[in-house]
Design a protein around this motif. Structure first.
Motif, PDB file in Angstrom:
ATOM      1  N   CYS A   1       3.211 -13.830 -12.354  1.00 45.66           N
ATOM      2  CA  CYS A   1       4.368 -13.013 -11.954  1.00 45.66           C
ATOM      3  C   CYS A   1       5.276 -13.810 -11.018  1.00 45.66           C
ATOM      4  CB  CYS A   1       3.874 -11.751 -11.264  1.00 45.66           C
ATOM      5  SG  CYS A   1       5.189 -10.771 -10.522  1.00 45.66           S
ATOM      6  N   HIS A   2       6.563 -13.834 -11.340  1.00 42.55           N
ATOM      7  CA  HIS A   2       7.509 -14.631 -10.540  1.00 42.55           C
ATOM      8  C   HIS A   2       7.754 -14.017  -9.169  1.00 42.55           C
ATOM      9  CE1 HIS A   2       8.147 -16.733 -14.268  1.00 42.55           C
ATOM     10  NE2 HIS A   2       8.417 -15.584 -14.843  1.00 42.55           N
ATOM     11  N   VAL A   3       7.514 -12.713  -9.069  1.00 43.25           N
ATOM     12  CA  VAL A   3       7.772 -12.037  -7.786  1.00 43.25           C
ATOM     13  C   VAL A   3       6.521 -12.080  -6.902  1.00 43.25           C
ATOM     14  CG1 VAL A   3       8.420  -9.853  -6.704  1.00 43.25           C
ATOM     15  CG2 VAL A   3       9.448 -10.513  -8.888  1.00 43.25           C
TER      16      VAL A   3
ATOM     17  N   CYS B   1       5.934 -13.267 -18.776  1.00 39.60           N
ATOM     18  CA  CYS B   1       6.437 -11.891 -18.758  1.00 39.60           C
ATOM     19  C   CYS B   1       7.849 -11.863 -19.329  1.00 39.60           C
ATOM     20  CB  CYS B   1       6.373 -11.368 -17.333  1.00 39.60           C
ATOM     21  SG  CYS B   1       7.635 -12.054 -16.259  1.00 39.60           S
ATOM     22  N   PRO B   2       8.497 -10.699 -19.305  1.00 34.64           N
ATOM     23  CA  PRO B   2       9.838 -10.621 -19.913  1.00 34.64           C
ATOM     24  C   PRO B   2      10.878 -11.522 -19.238  1.00 34.64           C
ATOM     25  CG  PRO B   2       8.950  -8.409 -19.555  1.00 34.64           C
ATOM     26  CD  PRO B   2       8.001  -9.360 -18.913  1.00 34.64           C
ATOM     27  N   VAL B   3      10.646 -11.880 -17.978  1.00 33.22           N
ATOM     28  CA  VAL B   3      11.635 -12.715 -17.269  1.00 33.22           C
ATOM     29  C   VAL B   3      11.719 -14.082 -17.949  1.00 33.22           C
ATOM     30  CG1 VAL B   3      12.182 -13.862 -15.084  1.00 33.22           C
ATOM     31  CG2 VAL B   3      11.256 -11.538 -15.083  1.00 33.22           C
TER      32      VAL B   3
ATOM     33  N   MET C   1      17.112 -10.985  -9.588  1.00 32.79           N
ATOM     34  CA  MET C   1      16.815 -10.811 -11.022  1.00 32.79           C
ATOM     35  C   MET C   1      17.939 -10.075 -11.745  1.00 32.79           C
ATOM     36  SD  MET C   1      13.668 -11.861 -11.760  1.00 32.79           S
ATOM     37  CE  MET C   1      12.054 -12.121 -11.023  1.00 32.79           C
TER      38      MET C   1
ATOM     39  N   CYS D   1      13.821  -8.107 -14.592  1.00 34.13           N
ATOM     40  CA  CYS D   1      12.489  -7.600 -14.194  1.00 34.13           C
ATOM     41  C   CYS D   1      12.617  -6.114 -13.892  1.00 34.13           C
ATOM     42  CB  CYS D   1      12.042  -8.391 -12.950  1.00 34.13           C
ATOM     43  SG  CYS D   1      10.704  -7.668 -11.994  1.00 34.13           S
ATOM     44  N   TYR D   2      11.532  -5.362 -14.126  1.00 30.97           N
ATOM     45  CA  TYR D   2      11.622  -3.910 -13.944  1.00 30.97           C
ATOM     46  C   TYR D   2      11.332  -3.438 -12.522  1.00 30.97           C
ATOM     47  CZ  TYR D   2       6.751  -4.834 -15.097  1.00 30.97           C
ATOM     48  OH  TYR D   2       5.498  -5.374 -15.128  1.00 30.97           O
ATOM     49  N   LEU D   3      10.979  -4.356 -11.632  1.00 27.72           N
ATOM     50  CA  LEU D   3      10.687  -3.929 -10.255  1.00 27.72           C
ATOM     51  C   LEU D   3      11.970  -3.498  -9.546  1.00 27.72           C
ATOM     52  CD1 LEU D   3       8.166  -6.627  -8.955  1.00 27.72           C
ATOM     53  CD2 LEU D   3       7.660  -4.327  -9.767  1.00 27.72           C
TER      54      LEU D   3
HETATM   55  S1  SF4 Z   1       6.952  -7.729 -12.043  1.00 27.96           S
HETATM   56 FE1  SF4 Z   1       6.467  -9.911 -12.241  1.00 27.96          FE
HETATM   57  S2  SF4 Z   1       5.405 -10.041 -14.213  1.00 27.96           S
HETATM   58 FE2  SF4 Z   1       6.525  -8.087 -14.203  1.00 27.96          FE
HETATM   59  S3  SF4 Z   1       8.519  -8.514 -15.135  1.00 27.96           S
HETATM   60 FE3  SF4 Z   1       8.769  -8.758 -12.913  1.00 27.96          FE
HETATM   61  S4  SF4 Z   1       8.423 -10.941 -12.533  1.00 27.96           S
HETATM   62 FE4  SF4 Z   1       7.596 -10.489 -14.552  1.00 27.96          FE
END
Ligand code: SF4
Ligand code: SF4
Ligand code: SF4
Length: 464
Positions: A400-402, A320-322, A352, A338-340
């Motif tokens: 996914c790292h999260v 992913c972008p990370v 992040m 990360c966008y979360l």
């Molecule tokens: S939600 Fe997970 S997969 Fe998406 S950018 Fe964040 S770490 Fe990466």
């Protein structure tokens, strides 16, 4: 005689009575019998040539210097993957599986901040001498803050044209807005990732407005606008246990109605919200089989099926972008990897954040912390114990790292790993033209379990 050395970077998976060899860094994938695999292991452990010419040529390919393994980025960020902008965390929908904790603040990014983010990013691109730049919009729902998106599109286009660089615009969206908004998007954007879970019967049981009204009709009309335009349309479907068995049917429908460039099937990420809504991820064995059947349907129309953890064409250490130096700017000016929402990473003990957009003098800059950048880059498969000996390590890269922490012991595969390993193995077999073997293997749970639950995939004479 068998060699006993473990060949890291050369993976061997038992498939029925055969052995699938996959050495992505050597660009070698082959199917051999058990004896052949043992001879290859022995040949690599000694200088004795194998009696079989085909086996000897595989040994020679595998002895050749491999491509370098993908490595963690280092130094200051000067080649960011893209600029991500989150115009708002708010959203006009209330999907049953939404894993963005309710954020009704409706905070929108200020236009000055949006301009500063674009300017700071484009200055970085110009300093690096690149001729292309990319801006991706995420949410919430980005078009829930239309004035911010419109402003950024106009400003970025003007600046990119003035600087002679090409601009790629992409957005991840729910598609729930008036048709004139969709028409504007179709005119301005290059790529749209549209959340659509299939025909109305499937979509409307998962994706609805905040007051529980169906959304299919509006989203489908807008999907048709995108489909009929020059835009690259990527459909993203969230697969729950309720729709998993219908993936081939859904793929057929997408192909006939919308002809998207790709269809991305991702399984539901379980959370307290999804549990409360009575939604669960699909059984991984079923998902893998249905995904592969859907892939076949899409391929018949010349369309691509995507699942982010099973892309065997790419070699990567983060899926992913990370870790790839994406710079994602939140409505409050934080720059994250990360966008979360930060709460989501913090619950997992992760940070992040990379820095902040600042203005120094009159000049907007990306003020990034060196240690934070290093920390984000360190979130890669090389630091995930679970993945150390897995055939998927350079494709799936741990996921996914999260939501998929990699701190489980080596080879301790969970449900995401099971489906990832099945799809990857089947795709490798199909890439070798072994369609009959792949079908036979997919038809036998016992045979799949034997392949999937190998604790180590490293080729070793001792384990064959
Ligand atoms: S939600 Fe997970 S997969 Fe998406 S950018 Fe964040 S770490 Fe990466
Ligand atoms: S569109 Fe996305 S952010 Fe909005 S409710 Fe649905 S899943 Fe959540
Ligand atoms: S162990 Fe699981 S997460 Fe890690 S590379 Fe393999 S399939 Fe992916």
């Amino acid at each position: 005689m068998m060699g006993s050395a473990r060949n890291e970077e050369i993976f061997a998976i038992s498939v029925e009575d055969r052995v699938l060899l996959h050495a992505p860094l050597h660009r070698v994938t082959a199917l051999v019998d058990q004896t052949g695999a043992a001879q290859i292991a022995a040949g690599l452990a000694s200088n004795n040539p194998a009696s079989n010419r085909e086996i000897q040529s595989i040994v020679e390919w595998l002895r050749d210097k491999p491509d370098p393994a993908p490595v963690e980025r280092s130094g200051p960020i000067d080649q960011p993957l893209f600029l991500g902008l989150i115009p708002t965390r708010g959203c006009n929908l209330g999907c049953r599986y939404c894993d963005f904790p309710a954020d009704d603040s409706n905070e929108k990014m200020k236009l000055e901040l949006a301009r500063d983010a674009v300017d700071a990013y484009l200055d970085l691109i110009l300093q690096s001498g690149k001729a292309e730049c990319e801006i991706h919009f995420f949410g919430g729902e980005p078009f829930f803050a239309p004035a911010v998106v419109q402003f950024v599109v106009e400003h970025a286009r003007m600046r990119a044209a003035h600087s002679g660089i090409s601009l790629h615009l992409e957005a991840t969206t729910n598609g729930y807005y008036p048709a004139n908004v969709a028409e504007w998007i179709a005119d301005c954007f290059d790529t749209i990732v549209l959340s659509l879970d299939g025909p109305a019967d499937f979509h409307d049981i998962q994706r609805m407005t905040k007051n529980q009204r169906p959304t299919f009709e509006v989203v489908f009309e807008n999907a048709r606008i995108f489909s009929g335009s020059q835009i690259e349309l990527c459909i993203r479907t969230c697969v729950t246990s309720k729709i998993a068995s219908a993936l081939p049917e859904i793929a057929e429908w997408f192909s006939q109605e919308l002809q998207p460039a790709t269809v991305c099937f991702e399984t539901l990420t379980p959370s307290p919200q999804t549990e409360k809504a009575g939604l669960i991820p699909p059984d991984p064995w079923e998902f893998a089989r249905e995904f592969l059947a859907a892939e076949k349907v899409l391929a018949g129309y010349g369309l691509n099926a995507v699942n982010s953890m099973t892309e065997i064409q790419s070699l990567q250490i983060s899926c992913c972008p990370v870790g790839k130096d994406a710079l994602i700017v939140a409505p409050n000016g934080r720059v994250d990897a990360c966008y979360l929402l930060p709460e989501s990473w913090e619950q997992r003990g992760l940070d992040m954040n990379l820095g902040q957009i600042r203005v120094k003098g009159d000049v907007p800059i990306l003020e990034l912390e060196e240690t934070s950048v290093r920390r984000a880059r360190g979130l890669n498969v090389n630091n995930k114990l679970r993945c150390a000996e897995c055939v998927c390590r350079y494709h799936c890269a741990g996921g996914c790292h999260v939501n998929h922490p990699g701190d489980a012991p080596t080879g301790q595969f969970d449900e995401l790993c099971i489906q990832t390993r099945i799809i990857t193995i089947a795709r490798l077999l199909k890439g070798l033209g072994q369609h009959d073997l792949a079908s036979k293997w997919l038809g036998s749970r016992r045979a799949m379990e034997a392949s999937v639950f190998q604790q180590s995939d490293f080729l070793s004479g001792e384990t064959l």
